[in-house]
Write a protein that holds these residues in place. Sequence first.
Motif, PDB file in Angstrom:
ATOM      1  N   ASN A  55      13.281   3.298  -7.297  1.00 30.94           N
ATOM      2  CA  ASN A  55      12.711   1.995  -6.937  1.00 30.94           C
ATOM      3  C   ASN A  55      13.447   0.893  -7.700  1.00 30.94           C
ATOM      4  OD1 ASN A  55      11.692   1.994  -9.568  1.00 30.94           O
ATOM      5  ND2 ASN A  55       9.589   2.433  -8.952  1.00 30.94           N
ATOM      6  N   ARG A  56      12.982  -0.333  -7.588  1.00 30.08           N
ATOM      7  CA  ARG A  56      13.688  -1.455  -8.207  1.00 30.08           C
ATOM      8  C   ARG A  56      13.693  -1.369  -9.725  1.00 30.08           C
ATOM      9  NH1 ARG A  56      11.673  -6.614  -4.490  1.00 30.08           N
ATOM     10  NH2 ARG A  56      12.696  -5.926  -2.553  1.00 30.08           N
ATOM     11  N   ALA A  57      12.719  -0.631 -10.280  1.00 27.51           N
ATOM     12  CA  ALA A  57      12.658  -0.465 -11.735  1.00 27.51           C
ATOM     13  C   ALA A  57      13.477   0.738 -12.206  1.00 27.51           C
ATOM     14  CB  ALA A  57      11.211  -0.303 -12.173  1.00 27.51           C
ATOM     15  N   GLY A  58      14.144   1.405 -11.276  1.00 25.59           N
ATOM     16  CA  GLY A  58      14.947   2.563 -11.638  1.00 25.59           C
ATOM     17  C   GLY A  58      14.160   3.852 -11.762  1.00 25.59           C
ATOM     18  N   GLU A  59      12.926   3.879 -11.250  1.00 25.40           N
ATOM     19  CA  GLU A  59      12.070   5.067 -11.350  1.00 25.40           C
ATOM     20  C   GLU A  59      12.148   5.898 -10.073  1.00 25.40           C
ATOM     21  OE1 GLU A  59       8.595   2.808 -13.941  1.00 25.40           O
ATOM     22  OE2 GLU A  59       8.594   2.737 -11.739  1.00 25.40           O
ATOM     23  N   LYS A  60      12.148   7.216 -10.241  1.00 28.28           N
ATOM     24  CA  LYS A  60      12.146   8.102  -9.074  1.00 28.28           C
ATOM     25  C   LYS A  60      10.845   7.920  -8.300  1.00 28.28           C
ATOM     26  CE  LYS A  60      11.882  12.556  -9.739  1.00 28.28           C
ATOM     27  NZ  LYS A  60      12.320  13.907 -10.140  1.00 28.28           N
ATOM     28  N   THR A  61      10.961   7.632  -7.014  1.00 25.09           N
ATOM     29  CA  THR A  61       9.807   7.294  -6.182  1.00 25.09           C
ATOM     30  C   THR A  61       9.952   7.957  -4.818  1.00 25.09           C
ATOM     31  OG1 THR A  61       9.682   5.147  -7.310  1.00 25.09           O
ATOM     32  CG2 THR A  61       8.454   5.362  -5.247  1.00 25.09           C
ATOM     33  N   VAL A  62       8.823   8.274  -4.201  1.00 23.74           N
ATOM     34  CA  VAL A  62       8.831   8.814  -2.848  1.00 23.74           C
ATOM     35  C   VAL A  62       8.696   7.664  -1.856  1.00 23.74           C
ATOM     36  CG1 VAL A  62       7.733  10.379  -1.212  1.00 23.74           C
ATOM     37  CG2 VAL A  62       7.764  10.954  -3.650  1.00 23.74           C
ATOM     38  N   PHE A  63       9.619   7.598  -0.899  1.00 21.11           N
ATOM     39  CA  PHE A  63       9.587   6.589   0.151  1.00 21.11           C
ATOM     40  C   PHE A  63       9.563   7.274   1.516  1.00 21.11           C
ATOM     41  CE2 PHE A  63      11.810   4.520  -3.368  1.00 21.11           C
ATOM     42  CZ  PHE A  63      11.185   3.286  -3.432  1.00 21.11           C
ATOM     43  N   PRO A  64       8.820   6.743   2.477  1.00 20.60           N
ATOM     44  CA  PRO A  64       8.978   7.211   3.856  1.00 20.60           C
ATOM     45  C   PRO A  64      10.234   6.571   4.445  1.00 20.60           C
ATOM     46  CG  PRO A  64       7.301   5.506   3.764  1.00 20.60           C
ATOM     47  CD  PRO A  64       7.763   5.722   2.353  1.00 20.60           C
ATOM     48  N   MET A  65      11.122   7.375   4.996  1.00 14.26           N
ATOM     49  CA  MET A  65      12.356   6.860   5.585  1.00 14.26           C
ATOM     50  C   MET A  65      12.592   7.516   6.944  1.00 14.26           C
ATOM     51  SD  MET A  65      15.180   6.587   2.527  1.00 14.26           S
ATOM     52  CE  MET A  65      14.802   5.919   0.912  1.00 14.26           C
ATOM     53  N   ILE A  66      13.348   6.826   7.786  1.00 16.35           N
ATOM     54  CA  ILE A  66      13.688   7.332   9.111  1.00 16.35           C
ATOM     55  C   ILE A  66      15.064   7.975   9.053  1.00 16.35           C
ATOM     56  CG2 ILE A  66      14.115   6.704  11.519  1.00 16.35           C
ATOM     57  CD1 ILE A  66      12.128   4.370  11.080  1.00 16.35           C
ATOM     58  N   TRP A  67      15.186   9.158   9.635  1.00 19.23           N
ATOM     59  CA  TRP A  67      16.452   9.887   9.614  1.00 19.23           C
ATOM     60  C   TRP A  67      17.390   9.348  10.686  1.00 19.23           C
ATOM     61  CZ3 TRP A  67      17.026  15.912  10.476  1.00 19.23           C
ATOM     62  CH2 TRP A  67      18.352  16.270  10.207  1.00 19.23           C
ATOM     63  N   GLY A  68      18.499   8.766  10.241  1.00 22.32           N
ATOM     64  CA  GLY A  68      19.550   8.340  11.155  1.00 22.32           C
ATOM     65  C   GLY A  68      19.853   6.854  11.076  1.00 22.32           C
ATOM     66  N   TYR A  69      21.149   6.536  11.035  1.00 21.29           N
ATOM     67  CA  TYR A  69      21.599   5.147  11.106  1.00 21.29           C
ATOM     68  C   TYR A  69      21.808   4.788  12.574  1.00 21.29           C
ATOM     69  CZ  TYR A  69      22.883   4.805   6.092  1.00 21.29           C
ATOM     70  OH  TYR A  69      22.879   4.759   4.722  1.00 21.29           O
ATOM     71  N   ASN A  70      21.355   3.620  12.948  1.00 22.12           N
ATOM     72  CA  ASN A  70      21.619   3.102  14.286  1.00 22.12           C
ATOM     73  C   ASN A  70      22.853   2.203  14.210  1.00 22.12           C
ATOM     74  OD1 ASN A  70      19.220   4.103  15.829  1.00 22.12           O
ATOM     75  ND2 ASN A  70      18.148   2.979  14.223  1.00 22.12           N
ATOM     76  N   ILE A  71      23.893   2.610  14.905  1.00 23.91           N
ATOM     77  CA  ILE A  71      25.165   1.892  14.854  1.00 23.91           C
ATOM     78  C   ILE A  71      25.513   1.395  16.246  1.00 23.91           C
ATOM     79  CG2 ILE A  71      27.649   2.125  14.387  1.00 23.91           C
ATOM     80  CD1 ILE A  71      26.944   4.095  12.183  1.00 23.91           C
ATOM     81  N   ALA A  91      30.084   1.778   7.201  1.00 25.36           N
ATOM     82  CA  ALA A  91      28.656   2.035   7.407  1.00 25.36           C
ATOM     83  C   ALA A  91      28.004   2.748   6.228  1.00 25.36           C
ATOM     84  CB  ALA A  91      28.457   2.861   8.686  1.00 25.36           C
ATOM     85  N   PHE A  92      28.828   3.403   5.393  1.00 25.09           N
ATOM     86  CA  PHE A  92      28.275   4.273   4.368  1.00 25.09           C
ATOM     87  C   PHE A  92      28.603   3.869   2.924  1.00 25.09           C
ATOM     88  CE2 PHE A  92      29.343   7.353   7.956  1.00 25.09           C
ATOM     89  CZ  PHE A  92      28.088   7.234   8.547  1.00 25.09           C
ATOM     90  N   LYS A  93      29.596   3.029   2.719  1.00 22.57           N
ATOM     91  CA  LYS A  93      30.089   2.799   1.360  1.00 22.57           C
ATOM     92  C   LYS A  93      29.060   2.154   0.441  1.00 22.57           C
ATOM     93  CE  LYS A  93      32.559  -1.516   2.463  1.00 22.57           C
ATOM     94  NZ  LYS A  93      33.912  -2.170   2.433  1.00 22.57           N
ATOM     95  N   ASP A  94      28.229   1.243   0.961  1.00 27.64           N
ATOM     96  CA  ASP A  94      27.216   0.629   0.103  1.00 27.64           C
ATOM     97  C   ASP A  94      26.165   1.644  -0.317  1.00 27.64           C
ATOM     98  OD1 ASP A  94      28.507  -1.783   0.272  1.00 27.64           O
ATOM     99  OD2 ASP A  94      27.194  -2.623   1.816  1.00 27.64           O
ATOM    100  N   GLY A  95      25.755   2.490   0.609  1.00 30.29           N
ATOM    101  CA  GLY A  95      24.801   3.536   0.281  1.00 30.29           C
ATOM    102  C   GLY A  95      25.365   4.510  -0.739  1.00 30.29           C
ATOM    103  N   TRP A  96      26.609   4.884  -0.563  1.00 31.02           N
ATOM    104  CA  TRP A  96      27.258   5.795  -1.503  1.00 31.02           C
ATOM    105  C   TRP A  96      27.283   5.210  -2.911  1.00 31.02           C
ATOM    106  CZ3 TRP A  96      29.024  10.697  -1.693  1.00 31.02           C
ATOM    107  CH2 TRP A  96      29.913  11.022  -2.719  1.00 31.02           C
ATOM    108  N   ALA A  97      27.539   3.919  -2.988  1.00 33.11           N
ATOM    109  CA  ALA A  97      27.680   3.280  -4.302  1.00 33.11           C
ATOM    110  C   ALA A  97      26.344   3.126  -5.024  1.00 33.11           C
ATOM    111  CB  ALA A  97      28.345   1.918  -4.135  1.00 33.11           C
ATOM    112  N   THR A  98      25.305   2.691  -4.316  1.00 31.52           N
ATOM    113  CA  THR A  98      24.077   2.319  -5.034  1.00 31.52           C
ATOM    114  C   THR A  98      22.772   2.726  -4.361  1.00 31.52           C
ATOM    115  OG1 THR A  98      24.055   0.132  -3.977  1.00 31.52           O
ATOM    116  CG2 THR A  98      25.184   0.320  -6.102  1.00 31.52           C
ATOM    117  N   VAL A 187      24.992   5.743 -11.922  1.00 28.56           N
ATOM    118  CA  VAL A 187      25.830   6.942 -12.067  1.00 28.56           C
ATOM    119  C   VAL A 187      26.904   6.960 -10.983  1.00 28.56           C
ATOM    120  CG1 VAL A 187      25.838   9.470 -11.960  1.00 28.56           C
ATOM    121  CG2 VAL A 187      24.006   8.281 -13.177  1.00 28.56           C
ATOM    122  N   ASN A 188      28.115   7.327 -11.361  1.00 28.17           N
ATOM    123  CA  ASN A 188      29.189   7.488 -10.385  1.00 28.17           C
ATOM    124  C   ASN A 188      28.952   8.793  -9.623  1.00 28.17           C
ATOM    125  OD1 ASN A 188      31.539   7.998  -8.973  1.00 28.17           O
ATOM    126  ND2 ASN A 188      32.920   7.517 -10.669  1.00 28.17           N
TER     127      ASN A 188
END
Length: 210
Positions: A55-71, A91-98, A187-188
């Motif tokens: 989460n924004r505080a850096g804590e491990k959190t459970v989120f509901p998410m949808i599987w799949g990017y719409n491109i 499409a993926f580099k920002d997610g990979w980074a952070t 973390v890298n």
Amino acid sequence: MCCRYYMEMSPELRPIVEAAQRSGLYQKNIARIAKPLTTEGEVFPNMLVPVLASNRAGEKTVFPMIWGYNIEGIKRPIANARSETAAEKPAFKDGWATHRCVIPASWYYEWEHTVSPAGKAKTGEKYAVMPREEGMTWLCGIYRMESSYPHFVILTREPGESIAFLHDRMPFLLPETAIDKWIDPTVNPHVLLPLALTEMAFEKEAARRT
């Protein structure tokens, strides 16, 4: 690949599912998203499922998410991204980074891919696959926001020797001890790639149901 996985309501998975059900993100957006939270059973792209991320505080959190990017220009949601090239793809580099995440599963599914003597590709039997000596299957992914709601893709890599007969790709999996580092945006992620689990146990799905 990976385009299906399974959630069995085990003692390890239950608290994660319950946390997703209590999530403010889920409660506030039930009507707008118009998708039920998948809590067990076979999971397909475009479903809403529990996912672990910081989460924004850096804590491990459970989120509901949808599987799949719409491109744009692609009819179906993109379910996977190659771990080898995700850092370079727009499409993926920002997610990979952070914006990295972990998708909890009991196992994932793969269909045996073979080539006939005539050189024609064939799809064979369906297998349930999971890491050896791990109680859960931790699928590593990345996510992004689409219309103010998180969507994720599952990262893939070359297969381990034991399941190379099934497919030329497999999900990128980490042991539970590495989850916190994977979702930590400071973390890298490249330093965690050598920790990938590749020794798999597998069974034909038809045999599991008999």
